[in-house]
Design a protein around this motif. Structure first.
Motif, PDB file in Angstrom:
ATOM      1  N   TRP A   1      17.158  18.228  51.051  1.00  0.00           N
ATOM      2  CA  TRP A   1      18.489  18.461  51.600  1.00  0.00           C
ATOM      3  C   TRP A   1      18.898  19.924  51.463  1.00  0.00           C
ATOM      4  O   TRP A   1      19.546  20.486  52.349  1.00  0.00           O
ATOM      5  CB  TRP A   1      19.511  17.544  50.924  1.00  0.00           C
ATOM      6  CG  TRP A   1      19.489  16.180  51.527  1.00  0.00           C
ATOM      7  CD1 TRP A   1      18.829  15.089  51.065  1.00  0.00           C
ATOM      8  CD2 TRP A   1      20.134  15.773  52.739  1.00  0.00           C
ATOM      9  NE1 TRP A   1      19.017  14.024  51.911  1.00  0.00           N
ATOM     10  CE2 TRP A   1      19.824  14.422  52.944  1.00  0.00           C
ATOM     11  CE3 TRP A   1      20.939  16.421  53.669  1.00  0.00           C
ATOM     12  CZ2 TRP A   1      20.284  13.695  54.037  1.00  0.00           C
ATOM     13  CZ3 TRP A   1      21.414  15.699  54.763  1.00  0.00           C
ATOM     14  CH2 TRP A   1      21.077  14.354  54.936  1.00  0.00           C
TER      15      TRP A   1
ATOM     16  N   SER B   1      26.568  17.897  55.074  1.00  0.00           N
ATOM     17  CA  SER B   1      25.334  17.162  54.818  1.00  0.00           C
ATOM     18  C   SER B   1      25.612  15.843  54.095  1.00  0.00           C
ATOM     19  O   SER B   1      24.938  14.843  54.342  1.00  0.00           O
ATOM     20  CB  SER B   1      24.344  18.007  54.022  1.00  0.00           C
ATOM     21  OG  SER B   1      24.859  18.328  52.753  1.00  0.00           O
TER      22      SER B   1
ATOM     23  N   SER C   1      24.562  12.259  55.620  1.00  0.00           N
ATOM     24  CA  SER C   1      23.775  11.314  54.833  1.00  0.00           C
ATOM     25  C   SER C   1      24.451   9.950  54.802  1.00  0.00           C
ATOM     26  O   SER C   1      23.799   8.912  54.933  1.00  0.00           O
ATOM     27  CB  SER C   1      23.577  11.839  53.415  1.00  0.00           C
ATOM     28  OG  SER C   1      22.826  10.922  52.648  1.00  0.00           O
TER      29      SER C   1
ATOM     30  N   THR D   1      18.546  11.062  56.906  1.00  0.00           N
ATOM     31  CA  THR D   1      17.743  11.244  55.705  1.00  0.00           C
ATOM     32  C   THR D   1      16.845  12.463  55.873  1.00  0.00           C
ATOM     33  O   THR D   1      16.564  12.884  56.985  1.00  0.00           O
ATOM     34  CB  THR D   1      16.853  10.010  55.414  1.00  0.00           C
ATOM     35  OG1 THR D   1      15.936   9.822  56.496  1.00  0.00           O
ATOM     36  CG2 THR D   1      17.682   8.764  55.213  1.00  0.00           C
TER      37      THR D   1
ATOM     38  N   ALA E   1      18.171   9.791  51.090  1.00  0.00           N
ATOM     39  CA  ALA E   1      19.579  10.087  51.319  1.00  0.00           C
ATOM     40  C   ALA E   1      19.977  11.204  50.361  1.00  0.00           C
ATOM     41  O   ALA E   1      19.321  11.435  49.341  1.00  0.00           O
ATOM     42  CB  ALA E   1      20.431   8.852  51.074  1.00  0.00           C
ATOM     43  N   LYS E   2      21.028  11.890  50.678  1.00  0.00           N
ATOM     44  CA  LYS E   2      21.488  12.996  49.829  1.00  0.00           C
ATOM     45  C   LYS E   2      22.053  12.446  48.524  1.00  0.00           C
ATOM     46  O   LYS E   2      22.817  11.491  48.523  1.00  0.00           O
ATOM     47  CB  LYS E   2      22.549  13.813  50.561  1.00  0.00           C
ATOM     48  CG  LYS E   2      23.032  15.003  49.762  1.00  0.00           C
ATOM     49  CD  LYS E   2      23.911  15.875  50.608  1.00  0.00           C
ATOM     50  CE  LYS E   2      24.586  16.931  49.782  1.00  0.00           C
ATOM     51  NZ  LYS E   2      23.798  18.097  49.584  1.00  0.00           N
TER      52      LYS E   2
END
Length: 147
Positions: free
Chosen positions: A60, A75, A79, A84, A89-90
Motif C-alpha cells: 500500500w 487509500s 481498501s 487490494t 487490504a490496507k
C-alpha cells in the motif's frame, strides 16, 4: 433493438459483479478498477499506466507513493471499497460490513453459551420472544388498518 437491449443487460450484470468483488490493483483491468467506489476512469488509467511503466505495486505504501492523488486517507477508503494490493487490504481499514457482521455474531453466540452454562435459565429471554411476537402482531394489524 433486441441485441442492444441484451448487450445493455449483460453490461449491467457484469458491472454489478464488480461492485461486490475485491479487485487487486496489480491484476485488475480498467473496468474492474472503475468498479471500485472512489476510482474513476482517469484514476484507473493513471494506475494502469504506472503499473505498466514501473511494474507491480509492492504494498500500500508503494501504491500511495507512485500514484498521484492517492494518499493515506484515500487509500483507506479505497481498501474499504474493495481494492487490494497483492491480495491484502490496507492495515487499519475497516472490514467490509458482511465480514464484520459474521465476526460480531460469533462472539455473541459464545457469550450466550457461557452465560447459560454458568447461570440458571432466566425468565427474561422467554418474555422477549412473546413481546416480540406481540409487537409483530400489533404492527401487522396497524398495516391492515392503513390499507
Amino acid at each position: 433493438m433486441f441485441k442492444k437491449l441484451m448487450f445493455a443487460m449483460l453490461a449491467l450484470l457484469a458491472a454489478s459483479g464488480f461492485a461486490f468483488a475485491d479487485v487487486d490493483v496489480n491484476k485488475g483491468d480498467q473496468a474492474a478498477l472503475d468498479g471500485i467506489k472512489g476510482i474513476g476512469p482517469a484514476k484507473s488509467k493513471a494506475i494502469i499506466e504506472e503499473r505498466t511503466k514501473n511494474g507491480s505495486f509492492k504494498d500500500w505504501a508503494d501504491f500511495e507513493k507512485r500514484v498521484k492523488g492517492i494518499g493515506e486517507k484515500n487509500s483507506t477508503k479505497l481498501s474499504e471499497a474493495g481494492l487490494t494490493v497483492n491480495g491484502q487490504a490496507k492495515a487499519g481499514a475497516a472490514a467490509k460490513p458482511a465480514a464484520s457482521a459474521e465476526k460480531a455474531s460469533k462472539p455473541a453466540k459464545a457469550d450466550k453459551a457461557a452465560a447459560s452454562a454458568s447461570a440458571p435459565a432466566a425468565p427474561a429471554p422467554a418474555a422477549a420472544p412473546a413481546s416480540a411476537s406481540a409487537s409483530a402482531k400489533a404492527s401487522a394489524s396497524a398495516k391492515e388498518t392503513k390499507k
